[in-house]
Design a protein around this motif. Structure first.
Motif, mmCIF file in Angstrom:
data_model
loop_
_atom_site.group_PDB
_atom_site.id
_atom_site.type_symbol
_atom_site.label_atom_id
_atom_site.label_comp_id
_atom_site.label_asym_id
_atom_site.label_seq_id
_atom_site.Cartn_x
_atom_site.Cartn_y
_atom_site.Cartn_z
ATOM 1 N N GLY A 1 37.983 34.754 38.425
ATOM 2 C CA GLY A 1 38.189 36.085 38.989
ATOM 3 C C GLY A 1 37.018 36.434 39.897
ATOM 4 N N TYR A 2 36.688 37.711 40.004
ATOM 5 C CA TYR A 2 35.632 38.161 40.920
ATOM 6 C C TYR A 2 34.302 37.465 40.601
ATOM 7 N N VAL A 3 33.956 37.400 39.315
ATOM 8 C CA VAL A 3 32.673 36.804 38.936
ATOM 9 C C VAL A 3 32.749 35.275 38.963
ATOM 10 N N ASP B 1 41.081 28.076 35.490
ATOM 11 C CA ASP B 1 41.607 29.391 35.112
ATOM 12 C C ASP B 1 42.927 29.185 34.376
ATOM 13 N N ILE B 2 43.227 30.089 33.440
ATOM 14 C CA ILE B 2 44.521 29.959 32.756
ATOM 15 C C ILE B 2 45.667 30.380 33.666
ATOM 16 N N LYS C 1 46.109 31.060 40.559
ATOM 17 C CA LYS C 1 44.755 31.159 41.130
ATOM 18 C C LYS C 1 44.216 29.763 41.441
ATOM 19 N N VAL D 1 35.263 35.163 31.828
ATOM 20 C CA VAL D 1 36.564 35.751 31.483
ATOM 21 C C VAL D 1 36.393 37.261 31.258
ATOM 22 N N THR E 1 36.136 41.032 29.720
ATOM 23 C CA THR E 1 35.754 41.705 28.468
ATOM 24 C C THR E 1 36.187 43.165 28.603
ATOM 25 N N GLU F 1 38.982 27.381 22.704
ATOM 26 C CA GLU F 1 39.782 26.414 23.482
ATOM 27 C C GLU F 1 38.908 25.243 23.943
ATOM 28 N N THR G 1 30.248 40.155 30.710
ATOM 29 C CA THR G 1 29.405 41.197 30.126
ATOM 30 C C THR G 1 29.797 41.363 28.661
ATOM 31 N N GLU H 1 25.832 38.800 34.813
ATOM 32 C CA GLU H 1 26.086 38.852 36.258
ATOM 33 C C GLU H 1 25.846 40.281 36.756
ATOM 34 N N GLU I 1 30.736 44.000 43.802
ATOM 35 C CA GLU I 1 31.901 43.618 44.597
ATOM 36 C C GLU I 1 31.727 44.191 46.000
ATOM 37 N N CYS J 1 33.605 47.811 36.027
ATOM 38 C CA CYS J 1 32.455 47.668 35.117
ATOM 39 C C CYS J 1 31.936 48.983 34.525
ATOM 40 N N LYS K 1 33.943 50.834 31.606
ATOM 41 C CA LYS K 1 34.016 50.119 30.324
ATOM 42 C C LYS K 1 32.625 49.836 29.767
ATOM 43 N N ARG L 1 40.698 48.525 40.162
ATOM 44 C CA ARG L 1 40.561 48.754 38.720
ATOM 45 C C ARG L 1 39.661 49.960 38.465
HETATM 46 P P1 NAD Z 1 38.644 39.090 36.496
HETATM 47 O O1 NAD Z 1 39.726 39.729 35.723
HETATM 48 O O2 NAD Z 1 38.590 39.246 37.980
HETATM 49 O O3 NAD Z 1 38.630 37.518 36.209
HETATM 50 C C1 NAD Z 1 38.745 36.961 34.927
HETATM 51 C C2 NAD Z 1 39.498 35.641 35.058
HETATM 52 O O4 NAD Z 1 39.482 34.979 33.783
HETATM 53 C C3 NAD Z 1 40.971 35.799 35.441
HETATM 54 O O5 NAD Z 1 41.236 35.000 36.587
HETATM 55 C C4 NAD Z 1 41.728 35.301 34.217
HETATM 56 O O6 NAD Z 1 42.951 34.660 34.540
HETATM 57 C C5 NAD Z 1 40.730 34.329 33.630
HETATM 58 N N1 NAD Z 1 40.880 34.018 32.207
HETATM 59 C C6 NAD Z 1 41.167 34.840 31.177
HETATM 60 N N2 NAD Z 1 41.167 34.151 30.017
HETATM 61 C C7 NAD Z 1 40.861 32.863 30.326
HETATM 62 C C8 NAD Z 1 40.712 31.675 29.560
HETATM 63 N N3 NAD Z 1 40.850 31.670 28.233
HETATM 64 N N4 NAD Z 1 40.413 30.547 30.217
HETATM 65 C C9 NAD Z 1 40.272 30.530 31.557
HETATM 66 N N5 NAD Z 1 40.398 31.625 32.333
HETATM 67 C C10 NAD Z 1 40.687 32.780 31.719
HETATM 68 O O7 NAD Z 1 37.288 39.620 35.842
HETATM 69 P P2 NAD Z 1 35.865 39.762 36.559
HETATM 70 O O8 NAD Z 1 35.829 41.041 37.329
HETATM 71 O O9 NAD Z 1 35.515 38.491 37.211
HETATM 72 O O10 NAD Z 1 34.935 39.980 35.283
HETATM 73 C C11 NAD Z 1 34.658 38.928 34.390
HETATM 74 C C12 NAD Z 1 33.505 39.347 33.510
HETATM 75 O O11 NAD Z 1 32.341 39.581 34.321
HETATM 76 C C13 NAD Z 1 33.722 40.646 32.735
HETATM 77 O O12 NAD Z 1 33.067 40.556 31.501
HETATM 78 C C14 NAD Z 1 33.024 41.685 33.596
HETATM 79 O O13 NAD Z 1 32.590 42.804 32.864
HETATM 80 C C15 NAD Z 1 31.847 40.899 34.114
HETATM 81 N N6 NAD Z 1 31.303 41.380 35.393
HETATM 82 C C16 NAD Z 1 32.131 41.753 36.408
HETATM 83 C C17 NAD Z 1 31.587 42.166 37.611
HETATM 84 C C18 NAD Z 1 32.479 42.603 38.744
HETATM 85 O O14 NAD Z 1 31.973 43.236 39.676
HETATM 86 N N7 NAD Z 1 33.768 42.303 38.727
HETATM 87 C C19 NAD Z 1 30.199 42.212 37.787
HETATM 88 C C20 NAD Z 1 29.386 41.803 36.737
HETATM 89 C C21 NAD Z 1 29.934 41.393 35.543
#
Ligand code: NAD
Length: 424
Positions: free
Chosen positions: A10-12, A31-32, A36, A85, A87, A106, A122, A147, A151, A256, A259, A324
């Motif tokens: 995903g984004y991170v 990724d699951i 993607k 993934v 949280t 897994e 996080t 991280e 964004e 972020c 939550k 989001r």
């Molecule tokens: P996201 O939803 O964009 O990406 C998460 C990805 O994980 C998805 O593509 C999903 O399909 C995949 N996924 C879920 N379960 C899985 C599994 N078992 N195996 C493989 N892939 C799996 O989320 P995000 O925004 O990237 O955030 C991820 C984490 O990073 C969160 O804990 C978030 O709090 C933290 N974070 C996010 C940001 C941000 O700006 N988005 C910044 C810092 C920290």
């Protein structure tokens, strides 16, 4: 150079995978969600993030990044496995660790001997022990590398971070993770797992508190006849305060802050430590959303029933496609709840499913027959709009610029009325 697997793109995860590959590491993204993975293989970035698409093209061309839907293929030789993934917020406000734990379970039998599993998600303090238990392998280490990317500026933040934090049980393991970032010149913090986990939540909650304070002070400025931007400028010149993150807005949001503030409140309550500032910031943020709606209502005679409101911006901030927990959506929901129809334009988001909301193809189309115009996201292009074009299309003249991005003088000259906030 090292062999790295990134779990969750995903984004991170995307930023981590592409960023580490750009440093020369051999990275496999998993990724699951197979769609993607397919997009990545085809060189298509599944999100909008400035500059990351070009980096993806570059690292695919060098062969440093591969994508797979096969977990064992991703893990087979990986020396480092980054867990990226979600949280999400659980029903009680705490962080839902289930994605991290199930990803750990897994991968546990597939990890290479000596691998280091690095949590980038996080996670609440103490999660590293839960990950260790879920993996249950003495030959595998667990580290925490929170991280901090923003964004919309993820590439800049990967290349020039304010700091990199790694926590592990041993300094040697933490240092090995830090070695992945050897060429990045920034402060590097080697610490314990609990400290690394807390640095992330404490930082995000501090920023949310700062923004809530800024928004409350901005409301006070207006009530007292002071220009909020002048007040913020004067405050920001104090080096102890700093001039960043002092922009008033419609409230904070994104995937972020909402939550993470609630999770830290839940974590601290679990330790019997009250942090009332966090609760106050959350309450203040809801007031910030409400103030935007109050302002529109005041100007439109006290009711929004049957009114059409044009909105500019759906994303939680500019330069992202992420809606989001967007404050724009929170405000739109309140406008609709008061009986308004909302027609929105966003430069990146062309569809959004919400009863009462239509997404228009241009700012002028959104403004057509609108009783008021509300700017909710600070997309730079909104500052370049021709006020006459929009005001001619509109029925009313009320303009609420929650991001202070419009040139007020020009808009007023074209007939716009920027209502002051009274008694909110
Ligand atoms: P996201 O939803 O964009 O990406 C998460 C990805 O994980 C998805 O593509 C999903 O399909 C995949 N996924 C879920 N379960 C899985 C599994 N078992 N195996 C493989 N892939 C799996 O989320 P995000 O925004 O990237 O955030 C991820 C984490 O990073 C969160 O804990 C978030 O709090 C933290 N974070 C996010 C940001 C941000 O700006 N988005 C910044 C810092 C920290």
């Amino acid at each position: 150079m090292f062999k790295v697997a990134v779990i969750g793109t995903g984004y991170v995860g995307l930023t981590t995978a592409i960023g580490l590959a750009s440093l020369g590491h051999e990275v496999v993204g998993y990724d699951i969600d197979p769609s993607k993975v397919e997009q990545l293989k085809a060189g298509i970035l599944p999100i909008y993030e400035p500059g990351l698409d070009q980096m993806l093209t570059d690292v695919l061309a060098t062969g440093k990044l591969r994508a797979t839907s096969n977990l064992s293929e991703a893990l087979v030789n990986a020396e480092f496995v980054f867990t990226c993934v979600p949280t999400p917020q659980d029903e009680d406000g705490s962080a839902d660790l289930s994605y991290v734990i199930s990803a750990s379970k897994e991968m546990k039998d597939l990890l290479a001997p000596g691998a280091i599993v690095v949590t980038k998600s996080t996670v609440p303090v103490g999660s590293a022990s839960q990950v260790e238990d879920a993996i249950g392998r003495a030959d595998v280490h667990v580290a925490s590398n929170p991280e901090f990317l923003r964004e919309g500026a993820a590439v800049i933040d990967f290349k020039n971070p304010d700091r990199i934090v790694v926590g592990a049980r041993s300094t040697e393991v933490a240092q090995r993770v830090m070695d992945l970032y050897a060429v990045i010149d920034c402060p590097k913090v080697l610490t314990s797992q609990p400290a690394a986990e807390l640095i992330k939540y404490a930082s995000n909650s501090f920023l949310a508190i700062k923004l809530s304070y800024v928004n409350d002070i901005a409301a006070l400025c207006e009530a007292a006849g002071a220009d909020p931007l002048e007040v913020m400028h004067g405050m920001g010149l104090d080096s102890r305060i700093g001039d960043r993150f002092l922009a008033p807005g419609p409230g904070w949001g994104g995937s972020c802050f909402p939550k993470d503030t609630r999770a830290l409140a839940s974590i601290s309550a679990g330790f019997g430590i009250a942090i009332p500032l966090i609760d106050a910031a959350i309450v203040s943020n809801e007031k910030a959303h409400k103030r935007v709606v109050d302002r529109v209502m005041q100007e439109l005679g006290g009711s929004l029933v049957g009114k059409t409101i044009a909105v500019l911006g759906l994303t939680f901030k500019a330069n992202t496609d992420d809606t989001r927990q967007s404050p724009a959506i929170a405000v739109i929901e309140r406008l609709i709840g008061r009986g308004a129809k909302v027609v929105a334009f966003d430069p990146i988001v062309s569809a959004y499913s919400l009863a009462g909301l239509k997404v228009a193809a241009s700012p002028t189309a959104a403004a057509s027959d609108a009783d008021a115009l509300v700017v909710l996201t600070e997309w730079p292009e909104f500052g370049k709009l021709n006020p006459a074009d929009l005001l001619t299309a509109m029925r009313g003249t009320c303009v609420v610029d929650t991001r202070n991005i419009l040139n007020k003088t020009n808009w007023q000259a074209a007939g716009a009325i920027f209502p002051d906030l009274k008694n909110s």
